[in-house]
Design an enzyme around this catalytic site. Structure first.
Site, mmCIF file in Angstrom:
data_model
loop_
_atom_site.group_PDB
_atom_site.id
_atom_site.type_symbol
_atom_site.label_atom_id
_atom_site.label_comp_id
_atom_site.label_asym_id
_atom_site.label_seq_id
_atom_site.Cartn_x
_atom_site.Cartn_y
_atom_site.Cartn_z
ATOM 1 N N LYS A 93 0.859 -1.188 0.000
ATOM 2 C CA LYS A 93 0.000 0.000 0.000
ATOM 3 C C LYS A 93 0.891 1.233 0.000
ATOM 4 C CE LYS A 93 -3.637 2.332 2.611
ATOM 5 N NZ LYS A 93 -4.632 2.213 3.674
ATOM 6 N N LYS A 119 -2.102 -1.500 -3.908
ATOM 7 C CA LYS A 119 -2.952 -0.308 -3.902
ATOM 8 C C LYS A 119 -2.090 0.938 -4.001
ATOM 9 C CE LYS A 119 -5.878 2.115 -0.705
ATOM 10 N NZ LYS A 119 -6.051 2.356 0.666
HETATM 11 C C1 PBG Z 1 -7.541 3.204 5.280
HETATM 12 C C2 PBG Z 1 -7.902 3.164 3.848
HETATM 13 C C3 PBG Z 1 -7.725 4.179 2.912
HETATM 14 C C4 PBG Z 1 -8.225 3.704 1.707
HETATM 15 C C5 PBG Z 1 -8.695 2.420 1.935
HETATM 16 N N1 PBG Z 1 -8.467 2.098 3.273
HETATM 17 C C6 PBG Z 1 -7.228 5.553 3.094
HETATM 18 C C7 PBG Z 1 -5.810 5.830 3.391
HETATM 19 O O1 PBG Z 1 -4.962 4.949 3.470
HETATM 20 O O2 PBG Z 1 -5.541 7.009 3.592
HETATM 21 C C8 PBG Z 1 -8.228 4.469 0.423
HETATM 22 C C9 PBG Z 1 -9.181 3.979 -0.615
HETATM 23 C C10 PBG Z 1 -9.457 4.937 -1.709
HETATM 24 O O3 PBG Z 1 -8.759 5.957 -1.913
HETATM 25 O O4 PBG Z 1 -10.409 4.675 -2.452
HETATM 26 N N2 PBG Z 1 -8.657 2.940 6.087
#
Ligand code: PBG
Length: 319
Positions: free
Chosen positions: A189, A242
């Site tokens: 991520k 991601k």
């Molecule tokens: C954290 C989380 C995020 C997203 C999914 N889970 C936000 C982050 O890491 O700041 C982002 C998903 C998206 O941008 O569609 N709970």
């Protein structure tokens, strides 16, 4: 020259079962249907309207849904994230009572529940510098995961990126009698600017600092392999990359290196860019949507978390 030959030799086919639809459940009136300005077509939903969308997901034969909660109360310890009657725990029970066959994935993180918007518990030193306390946060994340399991979740997806959380969650789930409940880890991520609209949607933007201490540097590829290896070693059953479109190379490397079920999250910013350009008439939204999903799958992700899930399932049906 012929469509029937192209169809015959096509290597990648999308199926609604590949898609997981992210949903935002908001505490309060059950009838809330609140548009998210930076994500046209996506809503913050109260329980009744969420259930209607779940029914559509089931009818469309989607792979499942993933729930994000917007609690009424946030605090420094993210209490609502692991409360038995938190917004997510209540939603899981209501959905599973009506639609036991719908796969319900839950996102395990604290950022939507902390007053400061960070993914963990934050300490401040005498110079005013902030630090996320890894181990304390992991402890709360495991409680959050177990509370989702107790409410009836089908798949647990930790997205916080703290060190050691997959192993800790696996152990806690096993100890709680949930040894057959799988984990889909947000493994690679990245600290991506593409999450911007999501933070509006979930009200989870950090009030100070950023997430670069625990999310990955977009410049790195070998590191993605190391963190995925670590998560698999700790017990992840499915690993996620991601964001998706900016990481097609990473998806491919992960798939080829580990040959494990691989997911990719086409995040809010990816969705909103396509939507905005489509609404302006600058691109053909439907074709770009299908092309983006096809290329994410071609890269190696058989599971795609996407805000386009229902629209794409609809498009596949009419093809
Ligand atoms: C954290 C989380 C995020 C997203 C999914 N889970 C936000 C982050 O890491 O700041 C982002 C998903 C998206 O941008 O569609 N709970």
């Amino acid at each position: 020259m012929h469509e029937n030959i192209r169809r015959l030799i096509r290597e990648t086919r999308l199926d609604p079962a590949n898609f997981i639809l992210p949903l935002f459940i908001v505490e309060g009136a059950r009838t809330i249907d609140r548009p998210i300005p930076s994500m046209p077509g996506v809503l913050q939903q109260g329980m009744d309207s969420l259930l209607r969308t779940c029914e559509r997901a089931l009818e469309a034969k989607l792979g499942g849904i993933i729930l994000f909660g917007i609690p009424e109360e946030k605090d420094e310890h993210a209490h609502e994230a692991y409360s038995e009657h938190g917004v997510i725990q209540n939603a899981i029970r209501e959905i599973k009572a009506r639609m036991p066959e719908l796969l319900v994935v839950t996102d395990v993180c604290l950022c939507e529940y902390t007053s400061h918007g960070h993914c963990g518990i934050v300490s401040e030193d005498e110079r005013g510098e902030h630090e996320i306390l890894n181990d304390v946060s992991v402890e709360l994340l495991t409680r959050c995961a177990v509370s989702h399991a107790e409410a009836g979740a089908d798949l647990i997806a930790p997205s916080d990126m703290m060190d050691g959380r997959v192993g800790a969650i696996r152990e806690a789930l096993d100890a709680g009698g949930f040894s057959s409940l799988p984990i889909m880890s947000y493994s690679a991520k990245y600290a991506s600017a593409f999450y911007g609209p999501f933070r509006d949607a979930a009200g989870s933007a950090p009030q100070f600092g950023d997430r670069r201490s625990h999310q990955m540097d977009v410049a790195n590829s070998d590191e993605a392999i190391r963190v995925v290896a670590r998560d698999i070693d700790e017990g992840a059953d499915i690993v996620m990359v991601k964001p998706a479109m900016p990481s097609l190379d990473i998806i491919r490397r992960v798939k080829e290196t580990f040959n494990i079920p691989t997911a990719a999250y086409q995040v809010s910013g990816e969705y909103s860019m396509i939507k905005a350009a489509g609404m302006n008439g600058w691109i053909d939204e439907k074709r770009v949507m299908m092309e983006s999903l096809t290329t994410i799958k071609r890269a190696g992700a058989s599971i795609i978390l996407t805000y386009f899930a229902l629209a794409a399932a609809e498009a596949l049906k009419s093809e």
